[in-house]
Design a protein around this motif. Structure first.
Motif, PDB file in Angstrom:
ATOM      1  N   ASP A 252       0.873   3.840  -3.138  1.00 56.14           N
ATOM      2  CA  ASP A 252       0.415   5.189  -2.822  1.00 56.14           C
ATOM      3  C   ASP A 252       1.461   6.242  -3.192  1.00 56.14           C
ATOM      4  O   ASP A 252       1.123   7.391  -3.466  1.00 56.14           O
TER       5      ASP A 252
ATOM      6  N   LYS B 159       0.844  -1.204   0.000  1.00 58.43           N
ATOM      7  CA  LYS B 159       0.000   0.000   0.000  1.00 58.43           C
ATOM      8  C   LYS B 159       0.875   1.248   0.000  1.00 58.43           C
ATOM      9  O   LYS B 159       0.623   2.200  -0.748  1.00 58.43           O
ATOM     10  N   LYS B 160       1.902   1.253   0.834  1.00 63.75           N
ATOM     11  CA  LYS B 160       2.807   2.395   0.900  1.00 63.75           C
ATOM     12  C   LYS B 160       3.514   2.600  -0.448  1.00 63.75           C
ATOM     13  O   LYS B 160       3.642   3.724  -0.929  1.00 63.75           O
TER      14      LYS B 160
END
Length: 179
Positions: free
Chosen positions: A68, A64-65
């Motif tokens: 993103d 996710k990091k």
């Protein structure tokens, strides 16, 4: 995305990572890892995972990091690709995705489509030729392939996760009896 192309990732789950996600818990190296490490993006993910101050070791948070932070990447979660629209016999014009939460369908167009399902569903929906099973040794000069082609596929796994459950390969008839 890193080369400047606007990129859309349709993902049919609520978290990224597949078997390596928080849902399953097998590492990217696989259940039978022998300490061999991938480099590139896989190493970036490993470093993000290991340096997470809240939940070190969580592949889903690392993914996710990573996504993103990608300026040209948009991820749509819970979008299961279930069909394609063809411009002609060889060109995909759009993909149709089913929202796995509310069962609505959406259409996505693009210039290039890449199937990363692991099961070649996009190609299947587009009518591409496919093969089920293993090739014979002589077809691609693969040392460990069988002498003759067959229809065997990877049919199961053994996984002990932090959730405390496991799965193993079984026949569909057996599963139906147990349900």
């Amino acid at each position: 995305a890193r080369k400047g192309m606007k990129t859309l990732l349709l993902h049919n789950r609520s978290v990224l990572g597949g078997n390596g996600s928080e849902e399953i818990g097998i590492t990217f190296e696989g259940a039978g890892s022998h300490g061999i490490r991938e480099t590139g993006i896989a190493e970036e993910l490993r470093r993000l995972r290991d340096s997470d101050p809240i939940r070190p070791g969580d592949w889903s948070r690392a993914l996710k990091k990573l996504v993103d932070a990608e300026e040209n990447l948009t991820v749509i979660y819970n979008a299961h690709v279930c069909d394609v629209e063809m411009e002609n016999e060889t060109t995909i014009q759009s993909v149709i995705a089913l929202d796995t939460l509310d069962l609505t369908k959406s259409k996505y167009t693009g210039k290039i489509f890449i199937d990363c399902t692991g099961d070649a569903w996009l190609g299947y929906y587009a009518g591409a030729a496919y093969r089920l099973g293993r090739e014979a040794k002589h077809e691609y000069n693969e040392e460990f392939a069988p002498s003759s082609p067959d229809t065997l596929t990877m049919s199961g796994c053994l996984c002990m996760s932090r959730l405390g459950w496991y799965m193993r390969g079984f026949h569909m008839e057996k599963m139906e009896e147990e349900v």
